[in-house]
Design a protein around this motif. Structure first.
Motif, PDB file in Angstrom:
ATOM      1  N   ALA B  81      41.421   4.614  77.394  1.00 35.83           N
ATOM      2  CA  ALA B  81      41.581   6.055  77.154  1.00 35.83           C
ATOM      3  C   ALA B  81      43.016   6.367  76.746  1.00 35.83           C
ATOM      4  O   ALA B  81      43.266   7.163  75.833  1.00 35.83           O
ATOM      5  N   LEU B 209      43.862  15.138  79.321  1.00 29.54           N
ATOM      6  CA  LEU B 209      43.020  14.439  78.344  1.00 29.54           C
ATOM      7  C   LEU B 209      42.539  13.108  78.907  1.00 29.54           C
ATOM      8  O   LEU B 209      41.381  12.725  78.753  1.00 29.54           O
ATOM      9  N   ASN B 212      39.737  13.550  81.417  1.00 29.06           N
ATOM     10  CA  ASN B 212      38.480  13.891  80.755  1.00 29.06           C
ATOM     11  C   ASN B 212      37.909  12.709  79.981  1.00 29.06           C
ATOM     12  O   ASN B 212      36.703  12.495  79.950  1.00 29.06           O
ATOM     13  N   ARG B 213      38.789  11.938  79.357  1.00 30.50           N
ATOM     14  CA  ARG B 213      38.340  10.793  78.568  1.00 30.50           C
ATOM     15  C   ARG B 213      37.726   9.725  79.468  1.00 30.50           C
ATOM     16  O   ARG B 213      36.707   9.128  79.133  1.00 30.50           O
ATOM     17  N   LEU B 216      34.326  10.790  80.454  1.00 27.53           N
ATOM     18  CA  LEU B 216      33.368  10.564  79.362  1.00 27.53           C
ATOM     19  C   LEU B 216      32.960   9.095  79.312  1.00 27.53           C
ATOM     20  O   LEU B 216      31.796   8.757  79.109  1.00 27.53           O
ATOM     21  N   LEU B 219      30.465   8.262  81.937  1.00 25.06           N
ATOM     22  CA  LEU B 219      29.136   8.721  81.548  1.00 25.06           C
ATOM     23  C   LEU B 219      28.510   7.730  80.578  1.00 25.06           C
ATOM     24  O   LEU B 219      27.346   7.345  80.711  1.00 25.06           O
TER      25      LEU B 219
END
Lengths: 253, 233, 51
Positions: B81, B209, B212-213, B216, B219
């Motif tokens: 990330a 960021l 959040n990355r 993601l 997920l």
């Protein structure tokens, strides 16, 4: 390669000559370490001297690059002298990439690397063996290219100081290149992967080697050249040390 | 990275507010620079993006070491990330710098050591992403990426110093005098405050960021995992 | 000394500085939407297998 006799490796000394074990221990772990390094180096050299495919490919490629540069840059006499060091090193770097890729790809395809990993050899000995082999091949190519280059470009290429730069530059390139090539051969697009990984990381080698050998060719004073010598030396030491430590993790399964 | 949804949401809001405040400072608080005019205002975010971009690659270097030591896949996710975000920052810094250089140096690009080093660094991390893409096995991908993140970051200072020997026209912002460099300017204290605030803001934006990355990525891994389980069943 | 008019350059600079991260985050949004769709599909498949 399968038929290549790999001395000391396929049959660990303690298995074959059990009585010799104390003597080996007395010689120290360092001696046995370097013996395995030399064994791996010897395996590569023996295989290469039989097939000659690596060196011949590197050599022909180098000659082509030298010729193509001559046409592409429309070199006249003065221009040739100015760019000679640059052409020399671009040639060395490209053909070196070719050699590194081939050397590690062969190792992977023939499964000989997996075989070596089964032997009780320190993994970093593998690195040094492969690295020395790649360095040696690059040096052989340079040893043939330099006189040709001297004739074609009408320059004194065989001065001792220039050879120092050739030795140090190729050492750094092979040092970090062997590590990165051993990773690149596992990737899906392995033929294009190595230059992309290696060239940006090895840029300092190219800069220092070009500047240093350019300085030698222009007969500059040692004060001006020594800086580049230092840069190359520092680079070589740092990258070989890092590659030595990181190699364990590359071959770990 | 941040475990609870609420913490992440708070971070997002705080980041947004900080970014708003920094933008306000750049356009309203910082004075107009005389010799270059309005374009000098690019400077604040340009410096912030460039510095935090470099810091992002430092993070990849550190978590690379941690990954090799512990084998915890979380460090690999963070490293990946961080490279992505660092690249976005690097491109932001390079593009805004280029736009600033056009009126200040009268050229979009110059072969200045810092510019070359920055470009080479960006290429190293593009190569990092390509290497990841080319490797199927997650364990091997994480190991190789960690190694390349370490090797790449070590080469950056050597690249810089080996290119530095050619003279530079890029102004030295922190430390040393940039008098000889074209495009440098005397910084007043509102300017300095704005710059420092921008750097802090961009650091927080980076952390936001990154969180959040990583979320993601988790997920995405869950989907992959489920897919593999269904296929094998 | 005259202050040159570099307003357009400033505008361009900030368009890039805000535009790039915006596009990057937008790409996450698409990625996330696709992943959630996949996840939903996979979950229904899993339920089908059980029944």
């Amino acid at each position: 390669m399968n038929s290549t006799p790999a001395p000391d490796l396929s049959s660990p000394p303690e298995a074959a000559h059990a009585p010799e074990q104390p003597a080996l221990a007395a010689a120290g772990p360092l001696a046995s370490y370097w013996r395995s390094v030399l064994a791996i180096l010897w395996k590569d050299l023996a295989a290469e001297f039989r097939s000659k495919e690596l060196i011949s490919a590197m050599l022909v490629f180098s000659l082509l690059v030298v010729l193509i540069f001559n046409f592409a840059l429309q070199l006249d006499r003065v221009a040739r002298e100015n760019v000679a060091a640059g052409v020399l090193w671009v040639t060395a770097v490209f053909s070196g990439t070719l050699g590194l890729n081939r050397s590690l790809a062969l190792e992977k395809d023939r499964g000989s690397l997996d075989g070596l990993l089964l032997t009780p050899v320190d993994r970093s000995a593998l690195y040094f063996g492969k690295m020395l082999g790649n360095w040696f091949f690059m040096l052989i190519v340079q040893a043939i290219i330099l006189p040709v280059f001297a004739v074609l470009y009408n320059l004194p290429m065989l001065t001792p100081l220039l050879l120092v730069f050739v030795v140090l530059g190729t050492l750094g390139y092979a040092g970090v290149g062997t590590l990165l090539a051993s990773m690149a051969v596992h990737s899906r697009s392995r033929d294009v992967m190595l230059p992309i990984l290696l060239l940006p990381v090895a840029l300092p080698v190219l800069v220092a080697a070009v500047q240093g050998s350019g300085g030698v060719l222009e007969k500059r004073a040692w004060d001006e050249i020594s800086l580049w010598f230092n840069v190359l030396a520092v680079y070589d030491v740092i990258f070989i040390a890092v590659a030595y430590m990181a190699f364990d993790y590359v071959v770990e399964e | 990275m941040l475990q609870s949804d609420r913490a992440l949401r708070t971070l997002n809001v705080v980041t947004g507010l900080l970014l708003l405040a920094a933008t306000g400072m750049v356009f309203l608080y910082a004075p107009l620079e005389r010799t270059m005019g309005a374009v000098q205002r690019v400077f604040y975010f340009h410096v912030a993006a460039a510095w935090v971009g470099l810091a992002a690659f430092l993070v990849t270097f550190v978590v690379g070491l941690l990954y090799l030591r512990t084998g915890n896949p979380r460090w690999d996710r963070i490293g990946h990330a961080s490279v992505e975000i660092g690249l976005v920052y690097t491109v932001m810094g390079a593009a805004s710098g280029s736009i600033w250089a056009r009126p200040a140096w009268n050229t979009w690009w110059t072969w200045d050591p810092r510019l070359i080093t920055y470009t080479v660094m960006a290429l190293i991390y593009v190569a990092y992403l390509m290497l990841r893409q080319g490797l199927e096995d997650p364990n091997r991908r994480a190991r190789f990426a960690a190694i390349y993140g370490i090797v790449g970051f070590i080469s950056v200072p050597i690249t810089f110093f080996s290119i530095r020997i050619w003279r530079t026209i890029h102004p030295v912002v922190v430390g040393g005098s940039g008098d000889a460099a074209q495009g440098s300017f005397a910084m007043t204290s509102p300017m300095l405050q704005t710059m420092l605030f921008s750097v802090v803001t961009f650091t927080v934006v980076y952390i936001c960021l990154l969180a959040n990355r990583v979320r993601l990525e988790e997920l995405s891994e869950r989907v992959e995992h489920l897919k593999a389980r269904l296929l094998s069943a | 000394m005259d202050t040159p008019d570099t307003f357009n350059y400033m505008l361009l600079g900030y368009a890039v500085l805000f535009g790039l991260p915006f596009l990057y985050v937008l790409s996450w949004w698409f990625k996330r939407r696709n992943l959630e769709k996949d996840l939903e599909l996979l979950n229904t498949l899993k339920d089908d297998q059980k029944s």
